[in-house]
Scaffold this active site. Sequence first.
Site, PDB file in Angstrom:
ATOM      1  N   GLU A 186       0.882  -1.326   0.254  1.00 46.35           N
ATOM      2  CA  GLU A 186       0.119  -0.265  -0.259  1.00 46.35           C
ATOM      3  C   GLU A 186       0.914   1.193  -0.009  1.00 46.35           C
ATOM      4  OE1 GLU A 186      -1.936   1.683   3.869  1.00 46.35           O
ATOM      5  OE2 GLU A 186      -1.456  -0.321   4.565  1.00 46.35           O
ATOM      6  N   SER A 256      -7.945   6.592   7.623  1.00 41.54           N
ATOM      7  CA  SER A 256      -8.189   5.834   8.912  1.00 41.54           C
ATOM      8  C   SER A 256      -7.372   6.186  10.215  1.00 41.54           C
ATOM      9  CB  SER A 256      -8.112   4.331   9.071  1.00 41.54           C
ATOM     10  OG  SER A 256      -8.936   3.927   7.783  1.00 41.54           O
ATOM     11  N   SER A 259       0.175   7.480   8.283  1.00 40.69           N
ATOM     12  CA  SER A 259       1.240   7.109   8.162  1.00 40.69           C
ATOM     13  C   SER A 259       2.016   8.746   7.266  1.00 40.69           C
ATOM     14  CB  SER A 259       1.560   6.053   6.821  1.00 40.69           C
ATOM     15  OG  SER A 259       1.186   4.309   7.064  1.00 40.69           O
ATOM     16  N   ARG A 271       9.015   4.503   6.083  1.00 38.57           N
ATOM     17  CA  ARG A 271       7.597   5.028   6.862  1.00 38.57           C
ATOM     18  C   ARG A 271       7.915   5.406   7.941  1.00 38.57           C
ATOM     19  NH1 ARG A 271       4.107   3.231  10.609  1.00 38.57           N
ATOM     20  NH2 ARG A 271       1.196   3.928  10.474  1.00 38.57           N
TER      21      ARG A 271
HETATM   22  N1  LIG Z   1     -17.604   9.528   2.455  1.00 40.75           N
HETATM   23  C1  LIG Z   1     -17.032   8.983   3.807  1.00 40.75           C
HETATM   24  N2  LIG Z   1     -17.702   7.559   4.493  1.00 40.75           N
HETATM   25  C2  LIG Z   1     -15.991   7.630   5.391  1.00 40.75           C
HETATM   26  N3  LIG Z   1     -15.314   7.924   5.364  1.00 40.75           N
HETATM   27  C3  LIG Z   1     -14.850   9.447   5.032  1.00 40.75           C
HETATM   28  C4  LIG Z   1     -15.430   9.527   3.520  1.00 40.75           C
HETATM   29  N4  LIG Z   1     -14.867  10.535   3.246  1.00 40.75           N
HETATM   30  C5  LIG Z   1     -13.707  10.411   3.758  1.00 40.75           C
HETATM   31  N5  LIG Z   1     -13.730  10.321   4.926  1.00 40.75           N
HETATM   32  C6  LIG Z   1     -12.423  10.320   6.081  1.00 40.75           C
HETATM   33  O1  LIG Z   1     -11.567   9.326   5.662  1.00 40.75           O
HETATM   34  C7  LIG Z   1     -10.781   8.266   6.181  1.00 40.75           C
HETATM   35  C8  LIG Z   1     -10.631   7.292   5.363  1.00 40.75           C
HETATM   36  O2  LIG Z   1      -9.790   7.903   4.143  1.00 40.75           O
HETATM   37  P1  LIG Z   1      -9.014   7.291   3.613  1.00 40.75           P
HETATM   38  O3  LIG Z   1     -10.027   6.166   2.618  1.00 40.75           O
HETATM   39  O4  LIG Z   1      -7.645   7.262   2.780  1.00 40.75           O
HETATM   40  O5  LIG Z   1      -8.382   5.517   4.569  1.00 40.75           O
HETATM   41  P2  LIG Z   1      -8.507   4.007   4.168  1.00 40.75           P
HETATM   42  O6  LIG Z   1      -7.772   3.551   3.202  1.00 40.75           O
HETATM   43  O7  LIG Z   1      -9.843   3.911   4.154  1.00 40.75           O
HETATM   44  O8  LIG Z   1      -6.923   4.000   5.497  1.00 40.75           O
HETATM   45  P3  LIG Z   1      -6.103   2.890   6.028  1.00 40.75           P
HETATM   46  O9  LIG Z   1      -5.667   3.574   4.992  1.00 40.75           O
HETATM   47  O10 LIG Z   1      -5.763   3.271   7.535  1.00 40.75           O
HETATM   48  O11 LIG Z   1      -6.401   1.301   5.982  1.00 40.75           O
HETATM   49  C9  LIG Z   1     -11.988   7.967   6.928  1.00 40.75           C
HETATM   50  O12 LIG Z   1     -11.670   8.019   8.347  1.00 40.75           O
HETATM   51  C10 LIG Z   1     -12.528   9.359   7.296  1.00 40.75           C
HETATM   52  O13 LIG Z   1     -11.766  10.817   8.297  1.00 40.75           O
HETATM   53  C1  LIG Z   2      -1.946   0.418   9.280  1.00 39.77           C
HETATM   54  C2  LIG Z   2      -2.034   1.776   8.351  1.00 39.77           C
HETATM   55  C3  LIG Z   2      -1.116   1.294   7.725  1.00 39.77           C
HETATM   56  C4  LIG Z   2      -3.464   0.807   7.303  1.00 39.77           C
HETATM   57  O1  LIG Z   2      -3.429   1.284   6.056  1.00 39.77           O
HETATM   58  C5  LIG Z   2      -2.802   2.918   9.172  1.00 39.77           C
HETATM   59  O2  LIG Z   2      -4.130   2.431   9.678  1.00 39.77           O
HETATM   60  C6  LIG Z   2      -1.919   3.043   9.563  1.00 39.77           C
HETATM   61  O3  LIG Z   2      -0.611   3.741   9.361  1.00 39.77           O
HETATM   62  N1  LIG Z   2      -2.195   3.471  11.034  1.00 39.77           N
HETATM   63  C7  LIG Z   2      -1.566   4.494  12.617  1.00 39.77           C
HETATM   64  C8  LIG Z   2      -0.217   3.299  12.693  1.00 39.77           C
HETATM   65  C9  LIG Z   2       0.536   3.742  14.036  1.00 39.77           C
HETATM   66  O4  LIG Z   2       0.255   3.675  14.677  1.00 39.77           O
HETATM   67  O5  LIG Z   2       2.223   3.868  13.160  1.00 39.77           O
END
Ligand SMILES: Nc1ncnc2c1ncn2[C@@H]1O[C@H](COP(=O)(O)OP(=O)(O)OP(=O)(O)O)[C@@H](O)[C@H]1O
Ligand SMILES: CC(C)(CO)[C@@H](O)C(=O)NCCC(=O)O
Length: 453
Positions: A186, A256, A259, A271
Amino acid sequence: MSCPQNMLNGVAGSILENDVVDSDGKRRRIPSLSLPQRENAFLIMIQISHSIVDDLPMPWFGLDIGGTLTKLVYFEPTDTDEFIDPETERLVAKTIHNYLVSNKAYGEAGVRDVYLQLNNVNINARTGVIHFIRFPTERMPYFIQLVKSKGFAQMSSTVCATGGGAIKYSKDAEQELGIQFYKADELESLIKGIEFVAANNPDECFYYDNPLDEEKCRKFIWRWSSARCSSTDEERKDEHVKDGLQYPYVVCNIGSGVSVLVVRGKSQFERASGSSIGGGFFAGLCCMLCKCETFEEAIELAARGDNKNVDKLVRDIYGGDYDSVGLPGDTVAASFGKCCASDREKIRVEDLARSALVTTCNNIGSIALNVAISHGIDRIVFVGNFLRVNPIASRHLAHAMNFWSKGTKKALFLSHEGYFGAVGCLDKLVDVTEMRRNHRNGNGVDPVMHKDS
Ligand SMILES: Nc1ncnc2c1ncn2[C@@H]1O[C@H](COP(=O)(O)OP(=O)(O)OP(=O)(O)O)[C@@H](O)[C@H]1O
Ligand SMILES: CC(C)(CO)[C@@H](O)C(=O)NCCC(=O)O
């Protein structure tokens, strides 16, 4: 795809003579030919098209299955040629066009971000359009059933996947749909996607001037490839424009979770830090404290709120600035610090949402700035869907970077916010094409059998 040299084996002379495929791999329509020539060219093209299909079946999808949102990018070729492309491929493209590209919403929660569409891009020697679609990851089982019911799974296609869900859902995709993902890391996909989109879209990157001043705040395009701002385009138009991106830079991906990466060159990154106080934290607090149903609702609420009613500021403690350590009175000293006060009844849900937003931004800003300072880097690029429809957060981060670095660090933002991982994992297409070519030549493994690479 640089033109697959081995595809040309045996017919190369005729192809180059007939100008079907450029020496750099670009496909071109053949100029008008006499009838015997046409028949000859047609046969050659059937061979080429089969080789291309054999290399990597269209359509091409990039899927980033994140902790909250799944991002799907679809590459729709626009260089299709009835002489070159097999009818099946054109039919599949039409079916997908009729469903994906003619709609803006899918099922209950899928959305196509039409305004982000990227036209005229080259991927793997094909020219086309990238479409951007997202849906909540919790709808993944429904998405799998949708793909099944529409018969998309039967269409021979190439799905590159990244994000935690590429691992988590790969068995379901295989068992339910018979699709195997070409998996990509990712963070590697994130950087590849950023560099690809920034290189293809000159207006991708921007920054804020006077970010917290309602009257004076302005957004400027930052021409990343030439390290200049759009306002100086005219006066510097005769200057040589450097190719590629300017290294080093820090990327702060706010999904969510958060990073923080240090990028020093092409495919050269680490990272450096991370935090669980990110988009998921903000959305979660707003759900629980403010009973918000959606992220958009939380942002709207925060826009009407005042965090000063919730957070204890330096001036609430000092009566003004804490000069000797350089803390201005309006700095948040304790997030949510007023929630225990006896007059807490006056706190509104709007204020709580605003405080959740400011707390999240302050924490992220501090981590990102520490990484930039400790690595001696001046540009910090903020991405991720937390910044979607969220200019308050972007402006807050821009101000924080500028203020706490005394103007030495700059916050930059990218308009495709959370889609870079999905775009970047399409880079797998190039690897897979290469592997397939090697396999056909008797070297290496069959990527179809090794999609987890
Ligand atoms: N339509 C939506 N529904 C839910 N969350 C949203 C929406 N639009 C923006 N967000 C925000 O975007 C965040 C998710 O962002 P993104 O898609 O970049 O991460 P992710 O890939 O789901 O998470 P990670 O990389 O940590 O696995 C949510 O936590 C919320 O704060
Ligand atoms: C676990 C991932 C990389 C998944 O996208 C992301 O949600 C993240 O970077 N979380 C924070 C983890 C940390 O505390 O470093």
